[in-house]
Design a protein around this motif. Structure first.
Motif, PDB file in Angstrom:
ATOM      1  N   VAL A  74       0.865  -1.181   0.000  1.00 35.18           N
ATOM      2  CA  VAL A  74       0.000   0.000   0.000  1.00 35.18           C
ATOM      3  C   VAL A  74       0.901   1.230   0.000  1.00 35.18           C
ATOM      4  N   TYR A  83       2.092  -4.721   3.024  1.00 35.95           N
ATOM      5  CA  TYR A  83       0.882  -4.785   3.838  1.00 35.95           C
ATOM      6  C   TYR A  83       1.087  -5.903   4.861  1.00 35.95           C
ATOM      7  N   MET A 123      -2.865   0.450  -4.085  1.00 35.46           N
ATOM      8  CA  MET A 123      -2.459  -0.839  -3.555  1.00 35.46           C
ATOM      9  C   MET A 123      -1.936  -1.658  -4.732  1.00 35.46           C
TER      10      MET A 123
END
Length: 147
Positions: A74, A83, A123
């Motif tokens: 992210v 993440y 993302m």
């Protein structure tokens, strides 16, 4: 994507999933397609903290891979970070070995973080042939963080 995908990887309280808009990233010949994020009801998924999100889709690669790895990142303050809580072993999320030139279905379950500030972000979802190996596919999605 995504998601990517990025994350990857995705929350807004609705009952059904929908195909999420992603872009391919990286230099790989592979492709991530048919990405659904549940719950999500808009082209830019808005995520609330501490919610379980399920990301499903298909990955097509140009080569087979017995031990693929996964990286979901992210973007925070212009820098992509890993993440937390997602296994690097891609076989935890899709059937291994990956088959070349065929759809490989994946499912990733993520609990959204509670420490990110409200913001718009991206993302990314990267799959590599092995630890330190060539990138097989990459997808990216625009996301939003809500409180």
């Amino acid at each position: 994507m995504i998601r990517t995908i990025v994350a990857l990887c995705f929350v807004f309280a609705v009952a059904s999933a929908r195909t999420t808009k992603i872009i391919q990233c990286g230099d790989s010949a592979g492709k991530v397609t048919n990405v659904d994020v549940n719950p999500c009801d808009s082209d830019v998924c808005t995520f609330k903290p501490n919610t379980e999100v399920t990301v499903t889709g298909e990955l097509t690669t140009a080569s087979t891979a017995a031990n693929p790895t996964l990286s979901v990142q992210v973007e925070v303050a212009g820098v992509f970070i890993e993440y937390p809580g997602i296994s690097k072993n891609a076989c935890d999320y899709l059937a291994c070995p990956l088959k070349a030139d065929a759809p490989n279905k994946f499912t990733i379950k993520i609990t959204t973080l509670d420490w990110l500030p409200p913001m718009e972000s991206k993302m990314q979802f990267h799959v590599y042939e092995s630890e330190g190996g060539a990138e097989l596919a990459c997808a990216q999605a625009d996301i939003a963080i809500a409180k």
